[in-house]
Design a protein around this motif. Structure first.
Motif, PDB file in Angstrom:
ATOM      1  N   ALA A 120       0.626  -1.239   0.069  1.00  0.00           N
ATOM      2  CA  ALA A 120      -0.101  -0.224   0.461  1.00  0.00           C
ATOM      3  C   ALA A 120       1.026   1.292   0.072  1.00  0.00           C
ATOM      4  O   ALA A 120       0.351   2.276   0.023  1.00  0.00           O
ATOM      5  CB  ALA A 120      -0.932  -0.299   1.546  1.00  0.00           C
ATOM      6  N   SER A 121       2.054   1.415   0.086  1.00  0.00           N
ATOM      7  CA  SER A 121       3.524   2.219   0.176  1.00  0.00           C
ATOM      8  C   SER A 121       2.804   3.158  -0.696  1.00  0.00           C
ATOM      9  O   SER A 121       2.574   4.830  -0.458  1.00  0.00           O
ATOM     10  CB  SER A 121       4.394   1.513  -0.494  1.00  0.00           C
ATOM     11  N   ARG A 122       2.527   3.514  -2.094  1.00  0.00           N
ATOM     12  CA  ARG A 122       2.173   4.345  -3.285  1.00  0.00           C
ATOM     13  C   ARG A 122       0.636   5.046  -2.484  1.00  0.00           C
ATOM     14  O   ARG A 122       0.581   6.150  -2.821  1.00  0.00           O
ATOM     15  CB  ARG A 122       1.860   3.871  -4.933  1.00  0.00           C
ATOM     16  N   MET A 123      -0.136   3.719  -2.560  1.00  0.00           N
ATOM     17  CA  MET A 123      -1.896   4.942  -2.508  1.00  0.00           C
ATOM     18  C   MET A 123      -1.314   5.486  -0.496  1.00  0.00           C
ATOM     19  O   MET A 123      -2.134   6.676  -0.810  1.00  0.00           O
ATOM     20  CB  MET A 123      -2.498   2.901  -2.258  1.00  0.00           C
ATOM     21  N   LEU A 124      -0.773   4.889  -0.187  1.00  0.00           N
ATOM     22  CA  LEU A 124      -0.509   5.673   1.456  1.00  0.00           C
ATOM     23  C   LEU A 124       0.154   7.179   1.357  1.00  0.00           C
ATOM     24  O   LEU A 124      -0.437   8.272   1.656  1.00  0.00           O
ATOM     25  CB  LEU A 124      -0.424   5.178   2.054  1.00  0.00           C
ATOM     26  N   SER A 125       1.598   6.723   0.362  1.00  0.00           N
ATOM     27  CA  SER A 125       2.017   8.385   0.536  1.00  0.00           C
ATOM     28  C   SER A 125       1.437   8.955  -0.739  1.00  0.00           C
ATOM     29  O   SER A 125       1.145  10.170   0.071  1.00  0.00           O
ATOM     30  CB  SER A 125       3.360   7.058  -0.821  1.00  0.00           C
ATOM     31  N   LYS A 126       0.373   8.934  -1.200  1.00  0.00           N
ATOM     32  CA  LYS A 126      -1.086  10.092  -2.224  1.00  0.00           C
ATOM     33  C   LYS A 126      -1.561  10.062  -1.765  1.00  0.00           C
ATOM     34  O   LYS A 126      -2.855  10.405  -2.100  1.00  0.00           O
ATOM     35  CB  LYS A 126      -1.018   9.236  -3.609  1.00  0.00           C
ATOM     36  N   MET A 127      -2.236   9.018  -0.242  1.00  0.00           N
ATOM     37  CA  MET A 127      -3.394   9.442   0.526  1.00  0.00           C
ATOM     38  C   MET A 127      -4.910   8.506  -0.461  1.00  0.00           C
ATOM     39  O   MET A 127      -5.674   9.720  -0.847  1.00  0.00           O
ATOM     40  CB  MET A 127      -3.279  10.535   0.876  1.00  0.00           C
ATOM     41  N   GLN A 128      -3.943   8.225  -1.641  1.00  0.00           N
ATOM     42  CA  GLN A 128      -5.184   8.004  -2.377  1.00  0.00           C
ATOM     43  C   GLN A 128      -5.625   5.911  -1.372  1.00  0.00           C
ATOM     44  O   GLN A 128      -5.085   5.243  -0.682  1.00  0.00           O
ATOM     45  CB  GLN A 128      -4.620   7.039  -3.630  1.00  0.00           C
ATOM     46  N   THR A 129      -7.173   6.415  -2.020  1.00  0.00           N
ATOM     47  CA  THR A 129      -7.649   5.132  -1.565  1.00  0.00           C
ATOM     48  C   THR A 129      -8.373   3.602  -2.718  1.00  0.00           C
ATOM     49  O   THR A 129      -8.509   2.170  -2.031  1.00  0.00           O
ATOM     50  CB  THR A 129      -9.457   5.030  -0.739  1.00  0.00           C
ATOM     51  N   ALA A 130      -7.857   3.971  -3.566  1.00  0.00           N
ATOM     52  CA  ALA A 130      -7.708   3.134  -4.645  1.00  0.00           C
ATOM     53  C   ALA A 130      -6.192   3.223  -5.694  1.00  0.00           C
ATOM     54  O   ALA A 130      -5.379   3.501  -5.595  1.00  0.00           O
ATOM     55  CB  ALA A 130      -8.336   3.348  -5.885  1.00  0.00           C
ATOM     56  N   PRO A 131      -5.405   2.070  -5.850  1.00  0.00           N
ATOM     57  CA  PRO A 131      -4.366   2.050  -6.817  1.00  0.00           C
ATOM     58  C   PRO A 131      -4.428   2.874  -8.573  1.00  0.00           C
ATOM     59  O   PRO A 131      -5.251   2.956  -8.733  1.00  0.00           O
ATOM     60  CB  PRO A 131      -4.147   0.368  -7.609  1.00  0.00           C
ATOM     61  N   ASP A 132      -3.388   3.372  -8.489  1.00  0.00           N
ATOM     62  CA  ASP A 132      -3.114   3.992 -10.054  1.00  0.00           C
ATOM     63  C   ASP A 132      -2.624   3.826 -11.363  1.00  0.00           C
ATOM     64  O   ASP A 132      -1.462   1.969 -10.318  1.00  0.00           O
ATOM     65  CB  ASP A 132      -2.608   5.545  -9.918  1.00  0.00           C
ATOM     66  N   GLU A 133      -2.419   4.104 -11.961  1.00  0.00           N
ATOM     67  CA  GLU A 133      -1.082   3.386 -13.124  1.00  0.00           C
ATOM     68  C   GLU A 133       0.088   2.730 -12.998  1.00  0.00           C
ATOM     69  O   GLU A 133       0.572   1.442 -13.046  1.00  0.00           O
ATOM     70  CB  GLU A 133      -1.243   4.141 -14.516  1.00  0.00           C
TER      71      GLU A 133
ATOM     72  N   ASP B  75       8.727   8.306  -9.105  1.00  0.00           N
ATOM     73  CA  ASP B  75       8.328   9.254  -9.123  1.00  0.00           C
ATOM     74  C   ASP B  75       7.594  10.182  -8.170  1.00  0.00           C
ATOM     75  O   ASP B  75       6.279  11.081  -8.376  1.00  0.00           O
ATOM     76  CB  ASP B  75       7.273   9.717 -10.223  1.00  0.00           C
ATOM     77  N   LEU B  76       7.150   9.830  -7.112  1.00  0.00           N
ATOM     78  CA  LEU B  76       6.309  10.842  -5.264  1.00  0.00           C
ATOM     79  C   LEU B  76       7.737  11.766  -5.940  1.00  0.00           C
ATOM     80  O   LEU B  76       8.540  12.215  -5.519  1.00  0.00           O
ATOM     81  CB  LEU B  76       7.245   9.391  -3.811  1.00  0.00           C
ATOM     82  N   LEU B  77       6.688  12.988  -5.309  1.00  0.00           N
ATOM     83  CA  LEU B  77       7.343  14.222  -4.439  1.00  0.00           C
ATOM     84  C   LEU B  77       7.951  14.155  -2.924  1.00  0.00           C
ATOM     85  O   LEU B  77       7.491  13.261  -2.644  1.00  0.00           O
ATOM     86  CB  LEU B  77       6.603  15.407  -4.601  1.00  0.00           C
ATOM     87  N   PRO B  78       8.710  15.227  -3.090  1.00  0.00           N
ATOM     88  CA  PRO B  78       9.491  14.943  -1.413  1.00  0.00           C
ATOM     89  C   PRO B  78       8.454  14.892  -0.296  1.00  0.00           C
ATOM     90  O   PRO B  78       8.222  14.753   0.694  1.00  0.00           O
ATOM     91  CB  PRO B  78       9.891  16.758  -1.462  1.00  0.00           C
ATOM     92  N   GLU B  79       7.126  15.880  -0.718  1.00  0.00           N
ATOM     93  CA  GLU B  79       5.838  15.852   0.499  1.00  0.00           C
ATOM     94  C   GLU B  79       5.246  13.995   0.522  1.00  0.00           C
ATOM     95  O   GLU B  79       4.718  13.837   1.871  1.00  0.00           O
ATOM     96  CB  GLU B  79       5.255  17.171   0.420  1.00  0.00           C
ATOM     97  N   GLU B  80       5.658  13.337  -0.587  1.00  0.00           N
ATOM     98  CA  GLU B  80       4.328  12.227  -1.296  1.00  0.00           C
ATOM     99  C   GLU B  80       5.374  11.533   0.137  1.00  0.00           C
ATOM    100  O   GLU B  80       5.312  10.632   0.622  1.00  0.00           O
ATOM    101  CB  GLU B  80       4.633  12.027  -2.800  1.00  0.00           C
ATOM    102  N   ASN B  81       7.044  11.595  -0.125  1.00  0.00           N
ATOM    103  CA  ASN B  81       7.846  10.713   0.466  1.00  0.00           C
ATOM    104  C   ASN B  81       7.654  10.739   2.189  1.00  0.00           C
ATOM    105  O   ASN B  81       8.103   9.914   2.756  1.00  0.00           O
ATOM    106  CB  ASN B  81       9.225  10.471   0.189  1.00  0.00           C
ATOM    107  N   ASP B  82       7.247  11.763   2.246  1.00  0.00           N
ATOM    108  CA  ASP B  82       7.370  12.191   3.788  1.00  0.00           C
ATOM    109  C   ASP B  82       6.167  11.745   4.386  1.00  0.00           C
ATOM    110  O   ASP B  82       5.957  10.850   5.404  1.00  0.00           O
ATOM    111  CB  ASP B  82       7.213  13.711   4.032  1.00  0.00           C
ATOM    112  N   THR B  83       5.217  11.728   3.675  1.00  0.00           N
ATOM    113  CA  THR B  83       3.632  10.897   4.079  1.00  0.00           C
ATOM    114  C   THR B  83       4.434  10.055   4.114  1.00  0.00           C
ATOM    115  O   THR B  83       4.210   9.005   5.192  1.00  0.00           O
ATOM    116  CB  THR B  83       2.588  11.596   3.396  1.00  0.00           C
ATOM    117  N   LEU B  84       4.657   9.014   3.292  1.00  0.00           N
ATOM    118  CA  LEU B  84       4.593   7.107   2.872  1.00  0.00           C
ATOM    119  C   LEU B  84       5.152   7.453   4.606  1.00  0.00           C
ATOM    120  O   LEU B  84       5.512   6.391   5.512  1.00  0.00           O
ATOM    121  CB  LEU B  84       5.723   7.559   1.839  1.00  0.00           C
ATOM    122  N   GLN B  85       7.260   7.924   5.188  1.00  0.00           N
ATOM    123  CA  GLN B  85       7.509   7.719   6.119  1.00  0.00           C
ATOM    124  C   GLN B  85       6.876   7.897   7.641  1.00  0.00           C
ATOM    125  O   GLN B  85       6.991   7.548   7.885  1.00  0.00           O
ATOM    126  CB  GLN B  85       8.878   8.585   6.189  1.00  0.00           C
ATOM    127  N   ASN B  86       5.445   8.518   7.589  1.00  0.00           N
ATOM    128  CA  ASN B  86       4.593   8.823   8.758  1.00  0.00           C
ATOM    129  C   ASN B  86       3.586   7.853   8.772  1.00  0.00           C
ATOM    130  O   ASN B  86       3.512   7.573   9.502  1.00  0.00           O
ATOM    131  CB  ASN B  86       4.034  10.019   8.758  1.00  0.00           C
TER     132      ASN B  86
END
Length: 177
Positions: free
Chosen positions: A129-142, A149-160
């Motif tokens: 679920a790493s990508r979904m969690l990093s992007k605050m999504q409840t469904a996978p994307d393509e 391609d994660l943005l720095p803030e998405e990486n921070d979200t993922l670490q949290n």
């Protein structure tokens, strides 16, 4: 010298009633209607509260039963492939709910209301679920499960999120490709 003592006149209940009647004269109908409406509202509120409580008790009991009926397979710490992890998405009775984040697999069965089928985060169970969690999504994307391609803030979200899972759920294995 004789001091005048204040004389308290006791008002009889009949006098009070007469005074009250004078006060409300002309609004008897309004008062009666207000009392009747008040009683109806009180009656309806009381019964709907009871019904709601009954429903809540039934739902809670059903939820507990569902968790009890999931006689968790005892998990040995191990490596999981994506295919193996997919079996732990809550659709197979007897199997716990597992979620992977940043290569670590967690047993989230305790959060079955959230991660189980039909729960708000049901899409995370049985997968990375790493990508979904990093992007605050409840469904996978393509691009799922890529993290390229994660943005720095998405990486921070993922670490949290990784810290949250590590603090709340048991680490039961690692995800291997």
């Amino acid at each position: 010298h004789h001091s005048s003592s204040s004389c308290t006149v006791m008002t009889s209940p009949l006098d009070l009633f007469a005074q009250l009647r004078e006060l409300v004269k002309g609004s008897e109908v309004t008062i009666l209607v207000s009392i009747a409406v008040g009683m109806v509202v009180w009656r309806v509120m009381g019964s709907s509260e009871k019904e709601t409580k009954k429903e809540e008790k039934k739902e809670a009991a059903a939820g507990k039963r569902e968790l009890k009926d999931r006689p968790n397979e005892v998990l040995e710490f191990r490596d999981y492939t994506r295919e193996l992890l997919a079996q732990y998405n809550g659709t197979v009775m007897g199997k716990p709910l597992l979620v992977a984040i940043l290569g670590k697999v967690y047993d989230v069965t305790a959060g079955a209301d959230f991660y189980g089928p039909g729960g708000p985060y049901g899409a995370f169970a049985g997968r990375d679920a790493s990508r979904m969690l990093s992007k605050m999504q409840t469904a996978p994307d393509e691009q799922d499960p890529s993290l390229e391609d994660l943005l720095p803030e998405e990486n921070d979200t993922l670490q949290n999120w990784a810290s949250f899972f590590a603090g709340k759920y048991k680490h039961v294995g690692n995800l291997r490709d």
